[in-house]
Write a protein that holds these residues in place. Structure first.
Motif, PDB file in Angstrom:
ATOM      1  N   MET A 165     -11.789 -24.298  28.976  1.00 17.37           N
ATOM      2  CA  MET A 165     -11.704 -25.004  27.699  1.00 17.37           C
ATOM      3  C   MET A 165     -10.891 -26.284  27.828  1.00 17.37           C
ATOM      4  O   MET A 165     -11.301 -27.357  27.374  1.00 17.37           O
ATOM      5  CB  MET A 165     -11.091 -24.065  26.650  1.00 17.37           C
ATOM      6  CG  MET A 165     -10.939 -24.687  25.257  1.00 17.37           C
ATOM      7  SD  MET A 165      -9.327 -25.497  25.024  1.00 17.37           S
ATOM      8  CE  MET A 165      -8.251 -24.046  24.950  1.00 17.37           C
ATOM      9  N   LEU A 166      -9.723 -26.206  28.468  1.00 14.54           N
ATOM     10  CA  LEU A 166      -8.877 -27.385  28.622  1.00 14.54           C
ATOM     11  C   LEU A 166      -9.531 -28.432  29.518  1.00 14.54           C
ATOM     12  O   LEU A 166      -9.487 -29.634  29.224  1.00 14.54           O
ATOM     13  CB  LEU A 166      -7.517 -26.976  29.192  1.00 14.54           C
ATOM     14  CG  LEU A 166      -6.610 -26.176  28.243  1.00 14.54           C
ATOM     15  CD1 LEU A 166      -5.438 -25.575  29.010  1.00 14.54           C
ATOM     16  CD2 LEU A 166      -6.106 -27.062  27.116  1.00 14.54           C
ATOM     17  N   ALA A 167     -10.162 -27.981  30.593  1.00 14.99           N
ATOM     18  CA  ALA A 167     -10.829 -28.908  31.497  1.00 14.99           C
ATOM     19  C   ALA A 167     -11.968 -29.636  30.794  1.00 14.99           C
ATOM     20  O   ALA A 167     -12.168 -30.838  30.982  1.00 14.99           O
ATOM     21  CB  ALA A 167     -11.344 -28.169  32.722  1.00 14.99           C
ATOM     22  N   ILE A 204     -11.629 -25.904  38.719  1.00 13.64           N
ATOM     23  CA  ILE A 204     -11.438 -26.923  37.686  1.00 13.64           C
ATOM     24  C   ILE A 204     -12.598 -27.904  37.662  1.00 13.64           C
ATOM     25  O   ILE A 204     -13.102 -28.284  36.600  1.00 13.64           O
ATOM     26  CB  ILE A 204     -10.100 -27.656  37.927  1.00 13.64           C
ATOM     27  CG1 ILE A 204      -8.924 -26.715  37.658  1.00 13.64           C
ATOM     28  CG2 ILE A 204      -9.996 -28.903  37.061  1.00 13.64           C
ATOM     29  CD1 ILE A 204      -7.599 -27.222  38.167  1.00 13.64           C
ATOM     30  N   LYS A 205     -13.047 -28.308  38.839  1.00 12.06           N
ATOM     31  CA  LYS A 205     -14.125 -29.304  38.921  1.00 12.06           C
ATOM     32  C   LYS A 205     -15.426 -28.802  38.318  1.00 12.06           C
ATOM     33  O   LYS A 205     -16.289 -29.596  37.936  1.00 12.06           O
ATOM     34  CB  LYS A 205     -14.343 -29.733  40.374  1.00 12.06           C
ATOM     35  CG  LYS A 205     -13.335 -30.768  40.854  1.00 12.06           C
ATOM     36  CD  LYS A 205     -13.885 -31.554  42.030  1.00 12.06           C
ATOM     37  CE  LYS A 205     -13.071 -32.812  42.261  1.00 12.06           C
ATOM     38  NZ  LYS A 205     -13.670 -33.679  43.284  1.00 12.06           N
ATOM     39  N   GLN A 206     -15.586 -27.502  38.226  1.00 12.54           N
ATOM     40  CA  GLN A 206     -16.790 -26.950  37.606  1.00 12.54           C
ATOM     41  C   GLN A 206     -16.853 -27.286  36.118  1.00 12.54           C
ATOM     42  O   GLN A 206     -17.933 -27.308  35.527  1.00 12.54           O
ATOM     43  CB  GLN A 206     -16.831 -25.436  37.788  1.00 12.54           C
ATOM     44  CG  GLN A 206     -17.025 -24.975  39.221  1.00 12.54           C
ATOM     45  CD  GLN A 206     -16.963 -23.462  39.341  1.00 12.54           C
ATOM     46  OE1 GLN A 206     -16.991 -22.739  38.344  1.00 12.54           O
ATOM     47  NE2 GLN A 206     -16.873 -22.971  40.562  1.00 12.54           N
ATOM     48  N   HIS A 207     -15.692 -27.539  35.518  1.00  7.90           N
ATOM     49  CA  HIS A 207     -15.633 -27.709  34.066  1.00  7.90           C
ATOM     50  C   HIS A 207     -15.188 -29.100  33.629  1.00  7.90           C
ATOM     51  O   HIS A 207     -15.433 -29.487  32.483  1.00  7.90           O
ATOM     52  CB  HIS A 207     -14.679 -26.683  33.451  1.00  7.90           C
ATOM     53  CG  HIS A 207     -15.008 -25.267  33.800  1.00  7.90           C
ATOM     54  ND1 HIS A 207     -16.065 -24.582  33.240  1.00  7.90           N
ATOM     55  CD2 HIS A 207     -14.421 -24.408  34.672  1.00  7.90           C
ATOM     56  CE1 HIS A 207     -16.109 -23.355  33.738  1.00  7.90           C
ATOM     57  NE2 HIS A 207     -15.133 -23.227  34.606  1.00  7.90           N
ATOM     58  N   ALA A 210     -13.522 -35.318  33.478  1.00  5.57           N
ATOM     59  CA  ALA A 210     -12.450 -36.307  33.594  1.00  5.57           C
ATOM     60  C   ALA A 210     -11.838 -36.259  34.993  1.00  5.57           C
ATOM     61  O   ALA A 210     -11.963 -35.259  35.708  1.00  5.57           O
ATOM     62  CB  ALA A 210     -11.378 -36.026  32.546  1.00  5.57           C
ATOM     63  N   PRO A 211     -11.154 -37.325  35.398  1.00 10.26           N
ATOM     64  CA  PRO A 211     -10.427 -37.305  36.669  1.00 10.26           C
ATOM     65  C   PRO A 211      -9.402 -36.177  36.711  1.00 10.26           C
ATOM     66  O   PRO A 211      -8.925 -35.713  35.671  1.00 10.26           O
ATOM     67  CB  PRO A 211      -9.756 -38.682  36.715  1.00 10.26           C
ATOM     68  CG  PRO A 211     -10.596 -39.550  35.838  1.00 10.26           C
ATOM     69  CD  PRO A 211     -11.090 -38.661  34.745  1.00 10.26           C
ATOM     70  N   ILE A 212      -9.043 -35.775  37.922  1.00 10.40           N
ATOM     71  CA  ILE A 212      -8.091 -34.688  38.131  1.00 10.40           C
ATOM     72  C   ILE A 212      -6.841 -35.248  38.805  1.00 10.40           C
ATOM     73  O   ILE A 212      -6.913 -35.882  39.854  1.00 10.40           O
ATOM     74  CB  ILE A 212      -8.716 -33.583  39.004  1.00 10.40           C
ATOM     75  CG1 ILE A 212      -9.860 -32.901  38.245  1.00 10.40           C
ATOM     76  CG2 ILE A 212      -7.665 -32.557  39.430  1.00 10.40           C
ATOM     77  CD1 ILE A 212     -10.634 -31.899  39.078  1.00 10.40           C
TER      78      ILE A 212
END
Length: 261
Positions: A165-167, A204-207, A210-212
């Protein structure tokens, strides 16, 4: 795409990973902290995360806590801080400044006023680690109105559904805490923990569109190199402050060059 995300995407054309440096506003004095920020910007860092001090910085380790307490020996003002950061932002258009603090001083200042003033001063991102997204509806609305990115944090122990959700709601960048605990020393270089960090960032990249950005415990070049291709921004906090405390601006710049160049 938000202005912060677009800036990051453009910068990554010529760099494998971007550098975000952390500075405590007012430490060891307001004048000296602004001088340090200016030096970092002159050296070409991509981002500065400026922390407006609070007496109980719950996400921070001992180095940053001590700096916050020292800074608070002075009278600090949020509006003055934003004006001074705005001057730096205009002087150094090739970098970006984001403001980090805790909810208490920013709530007293006014969250809608914060978003408005940040926009006026070209501070395009705000980080409030202790503001849960479930309680942030009005804050999010104000940020959207003034084209500011609220930056959310996730950690390795964030439940999978909440992480997703946050990602998915991240815009400017998603702040990914590299390990559990507070800022400062880290021992996550061993192979098992490296694999765990890789899995965490892949999840994280699945969701996240935006940049990480990745922070907490980055101190060695090998850690930065490990992030290349898996994250977009490496965030240098306690290690940079420790170097600054030991040898001033010169030592801080030497650390940045060692890690990023």
């Amino acid at each position: 795409m938000s202005q912060l995300a677009e800036f990051t995407q453009q910068k990554l054309i010529n760099k494998p990973i971007l550098a975000m440096t952390h500075v405590v506003y007012g430490y060891p004095s307001i004048t000296e902290s602004l001088s340090w920020m200016r030096r970092l910007l002159e050296e070409g860092v991509d981002f500065i995360e400026v922390q407006f001090p609070f007496s109980d910085p719950v996400a921070d380790g001992p180095s940053i806590v001590a700096a916050c307490h020292k800074a608070l020996e002075q009278t600090l003002d949020v509006d003055t801080c934003l004006s001074q950061l705005g001057e730096l932002s205009r002087d150094f258009p090739e970098s970006r400044i984001v403001l980090m603090s805790y909810l208490n001083p920013m709530y007293r200042f006014g969250l809608e006023k914060l978003a408005k003033r940040a926009s006026e001063e070209k501070i395009l991102g705000l980080i409030l680690p202790d503001l849960p997204i479930e309680s942030a509806k009005q804050y999010q609305q104000a940020c959207h109105q003034y084209h500011i990115d609220p930056v959310w944090l996730v950690t390795p122990v964030t439940p999978a559904d909440r992480l997703a959700m946050l990602a998915s709601q991240a815009s400017g960048f998603l702040y990914c805490v590299a390990r559990s605990g507070v800022t400062g020393n880290s021992s996550h270089e061993d192979k098992a923990k490296e694999a765990s960090l890789d899995d965490y960032l892949a999840q994280i990249k699945q969701h996240a569109s935006a940049p990480i950005g990745v922070g907490f415990g980055l101190r060695k070049r090998a850690q930065i190199e490990q992030l290349i291709g898996k994250a977009d921004i490496a965030i240098l906090g306690s290690a940079l402050l420790d170097a600054y405390n030991q040898g001033g601006q010169k030592a801080g710049i030497e650390l940045i060059n060692e890690l990023f160049h």
